[in-house]
Design an enzyme around this catalytic site. Structure first.
Site, mmCIF file in Angstrom:
data_model
loop_
_atom_site.group_PDB
_atom_site.id
_atom_site.type_symbol
_atom_site.label_atom_id
_atom_site.label_comp_id
_atom_site.label_asym_id
_atom_site.label_seq_id
_atom_site.Cartn_x
_atom_site.Cartn_y
_atom_site.Cartn_z
ATOM 1 N N SER A 16 -54.005 0.042 -8.405
ATOM 2 C CA SER A 16 -55.227 0.186 -9.202
ATOM 3 C C SER A 16 -55.545 -1.106 -9.955
ATOM 4 O O SER A 16 -56.687 -1.579 -9.950
ATOM 5 C CB SER A 16 -55.054 1.292 -10.238
ATOM 6 N N GLN A 48 -53.052 8.431 -7.055
ATOM 7 C CA GLN A 48 -51.946 9.296 -7.468
ATOM 8 C C GLN A 48 -52.314 10.406 -8.465
ATOM 9 O O GLN A 48 -51.658 11.451 -8.473
ATOM 10 C CB GLN A 48 -50.800 8.441 -8.016
ATOM 11 N N VAL A 83 -43.056 -9.307 -2.888
ATOM 12 C CA VAL A 83 -42.551 -10.441 -3.674
ATOM 13 C C VAL A 83 -41.079 -10.173 -3.989
ATOM 14 O O VAL A 83 -40.708 -9.056 -4.358
ATOM 15 C CB VAL A 83 -43.375 -10.608 -4.976
ATOM 16 N N CYS A 166 -48.333 8.235 -16.309
ATOM 17 C CA CYS A 166 -49.027 9.377 -16.906
ATOM 18 C C CYS A 166 -48.055 10.346 -17.579
ATOM 19 O O CYS A 166 -47.523 11.265 -16.948
ATOM 20 C CB CYS A 166 -49.888 10.125 -15.906
ATOM 21 N N ASP A 300 -48.842 -0.624 -15.018
ATOM 22 C CA ASP A 300 -47.555 -0.001 -15.326
ATOM 23 C C ASP A 300 -46.412 -1.004 -15.513
ATOM 24 O O ASP A 300 -45.430 -0.694 -16.180
ATOM 25 C CB ASP A 300 -47.171 0.981 -14.199
ATOM 26 N N LYS A 308 -48.870 4.775 -19.632
ATOM 27 C CA LYS A 308 -49.148 4.096 -18.367
ATOM 28 C C LYS A 308 -50.015 4.998 -17.487
ATOM 29 O O LYS A 308 -49.508 5.896 -16.818
ATOM 30 C CB LYS A 308 -47.831 3.763 -17.656
ATOM 31 N N THR A 309 -51.328 4.760 -17.518
ATOM 32 C CA THR A 309 -52.251 5.601 -16.746
ATOM 33 C C THR A 309 -53.287 4.736 -16.030
ATOM 34 O O THR A 309 -53.498 3.573 -16.381
ATOM 35 C CB THR A 309 -53.035 6.565 -17.665
ATOM 36 N N ALA A 311 -56.404 5.305 -16.247
ATOM 37 C CA ALA A 311 -57.499 5.127 -17.200
ATOM 38 C C ALA A 311 -57.247 3.902 -18.077
ATOM 39 O O ALA A 311 -58.179 3.167 -18.422
ATOM 40 C CB ALA A 311 -57.634 6.367 -18.072
ATOM 41 N N CYS A 343 -55.416 10.833 -20.731
ATOM 42 C CA CYS A 343 -54.577 11.734 -19.960
ATOM 43 C C CYS A 343 -55.318 13.055 -19.783
ATOM 44 O O CYS A 343 -55.472 13.805 -20.748
ATOM 45 C CB CYS A 343 -53.253 11.951 -20.691
#
Lengths: 399, 189
Positions: A16, A48, A83, A166, A300, A308-309, A311, A343
């Protein structure tokens, strides 16, 4: 090693954050055409947030996946590789099989790693013996299989004490399961347990108040500050440790939904970019690295003190793109991220509390209604509109 | 008559190696310098001729004036341009948002998977789902009913007592009253 690539901007990760930032950079600065590379080994791109509904039987897995190639912006070069090492002192990346990449600017948006093997017995049991998880396209269908075939008994839903993608997701699937158990007539002969490593149901009081009521209404047995430390698949036993007293507790289960421990990728944790916990160490407002000014972090993998979302990434991506372009033009990075995250807490089929807040846990709601209440409209938005906005807006750098 | 002292000074300067070298350079460059001077002289002469050609200048000025007049610009326009200039940052921001919105709509309508997903979602909306369920059950029961079963007066009376039908009749009655009222008002006007 010979340097096989040189990029003005290298972006690690085509999730994302990586794709959104690449799309925004190329839209704002078309002269960067063919000077941006994005490095990611995956040929598929997953939405996800839909997996909660897939696990609850309210959405199809195939609606959550698209070809990665369709979302790499025009003018951006995709190196389909992983990586393995970051050398910020030399402005170099090493990849598994595509050689090295020299860059002028770097964006780290690699996401996080799921550590299935950190809970003994989990890796061996997942997908069978009543053990399921929404956190992988491989296993998410097993959640729905367990829920719809549940004939009563004990259903456990876990949340680890580590950071997860999330933070509300571990309880969302529990509410859907509870709803389904009531519809299928097995709820009266069932015990639903929420075993969480966290100290409360939700970190923001405004939404926690509503969720506490939901838990009470649904007669869910909550256990806080307990960590899943082992699973005996064949014996259908889950072992937890109390994080304060260190006492252990074994619970029998008929189904268990596990939210696995998560953490940073080793190639980030072992790099000079990492903070003491292994996350990319960035300024929480500009998202610029605290030591290497030509490096930015988002999503994230960063150490931003917020949930961690996706959005959150929607607000981080424009900040990174704007500040990176400012830096290229010799200006100070002025774009500012306030820690916004969201959330969508599904509390049942057709019910949702849309939590939105910032770094200070202040509500930052988008709609002129009380979002702390369970609403059908918000559920319909999550179920029907957010995927469309993700594929066509966010990943295209438009919203 | 030149001052002897000055002449001697010039002679002394010209005899210095630096000045001899400079003079040599100038003499070498003389043809190019002459060409450049000539070109400058030609241009100056052209400008002088144009400025003295009143008929050409007058034609140009008339044309420019005609064009200006055709724009029908007034002081209000000048003020508007100033106001617009002040608002440009805000307008650009709004235009960018509009452009993003248009691009988003274009993305959605050209994304077959998203359109299919939306269409599928519509069918699953609670209201639509309920309507679909009612129609499906009605169709099933209608098909299972005896095709030529008699419709008695009692059956019609029973039907007339159905709350849904009574409500429908009342709605239709109200609708007729409103239509009648509007027709009457229109005639009066």
């Amino acid at each position: 090693m010979d340097f096989t690539h040189h990029a003005k901007v290298a972006i690690i990760g085509a999730g994302s954050a990586g794709v959104s930032i690449a799309a925004r950079l190329i839209r704002s600065a078309p002269h960067l055409k063919d000077q941006i590379v994005i490095i990611d080994p995956s040929s598929k791109h997953y939405y996800q947030p839909l997996w909660t509904l897939v696990g609850g039987g309210a959405a199809k897995l195939e609606d959550s996946v698209r070809e990665q190639a369709d979302f790499i912006p025009d003018g951006v070069n995709w190196i389909q590789d992983a990586v393995t090492e970051i050398r910020p002192d030399d402005n170099r990346l090493l990849t598994r099989s595509s050689g090295a990449i020299a860059y002028d600017y770097l964006v780290v948006a690699a996401g996080l790693q799921i550590y299935w093997d950190k809970v003994p017995g989990l890796k061996e049991s997942i997908g069978k013996n009543g053990v399921c998880s929404n956190y992988s396209p491989e296993y998410v269908q097993s959640t729905w299989d367990n829920i719809r075939n549940f004939k009563g008994g004990t259903a456990i839903f876990t949340q680890p004490s580590t950071q997860v993608k999330c933070g509300g997701a571990p309880q969302k699937i529990m509410y859907l399961a509870d709803d389904y158990f009531r519809k299928s007539g097995v709820r009266a002969k069932s015990r639903v347990v929420f075993a969480s490593g966290l100290p409360n149901i939700f970190a923001v009081k405004r939404y926690a108040d509503t969720l506490d009521q939901v838990v009470e209404r649904k007669k869910i047995d909550t256990k806080f500050r307990v960590e899943l430390i082992g699973i005996d698949g064949e014996g259908r036993k889950a072992t937890f440790q109390n994080l304060d007293t260190k006492e252990t507790l074994s619970l029998h289960y008929d189904m268990i939904h596990v939210t696995p421990p998560m953490g940073p990728f080793p190639f980030i944790a072992s790099s000079p970019l990492a903070d003491k916990d292994g996350w990319v160490d960035v300024d929480k407002h500009t998202l610029q690295h605290n030591k290497y000014p030509n490096v930015f972090g988002a999503g994230d993998c960063s150490n931003l003190p917020t949930s961690k979302t996706g959005a959150a990434i929607r607000k981080q991506a424009p900040t990174v793109a704007a500040n990176l372009l400012s830096l290229m033009n010799g200006k100070e990075p002025k774009a500012h991220y306030d820690g916004y995250t969201s959330c969508p807490l599904v509390t049942g089929y057709n019910k949702l509390v849309l939590a939105e807040f910032d770094y200070d846990k202040n509500p930052a709601e988008s709609f002129p209604i009380d979002q702390s209440q369970e609403r059908v409209s918000m559920y319909l938005m999550k179920r029907n509109l957010l995927p469309i906005m993700y594929w066509n807006g966010m990943l295209r750098g438009l919203m | 008559m030149a001052d002897l002292t000055t002449d001697a000074q010039i002679k002394a300067i010209l005899e210095s190696p630096e000045h001899k070298e400079s003079l040599l350079y100038l003499i070498n460059k003389l043809p190019e310098l002459t060409d450049a001077l000539q070109m400058l002289e030609d241009k100056t002469a052209f400008v002088r001729h144009v400025l003295s050609d009143k008929s050409s200048l007058s034609a140009l000025a008339d044309e420019a004036e005609d064009k200006w007049n055709s724009l029908q610009l007034s002081g209000e326009h000048a003020s508007a341009i100033l106001a617009l200039t002040h608002k440009l940052p805000l307008l650009v921001e709004s235009l960018e948002k509009a452009e993003e919105a248009a691009s988003f709509v274009k993305q959605v309508v050209t994304d077959k998977q998203s359109l299919a997903y939306l269409a599928g979602s519509l069918k699953e909306l609670p209201l639509v789902q309920e309507g679909t369920d009612i129609l499906a059950e009605t169709n099933l029961r209608y098909r299972n009913e005896q095709p030529y079963s008699k419709i008695s007066i009692m059956r019609i009376f029973k039907l007339l007592k159905n709350p849904a039908l009574v409500s429908g009749f009342r709605y239709f009655e109200t609708l007729l009253e409103v239509v009648h009222k509007h027709a009457k008002n229109n005639k009066g006007a």
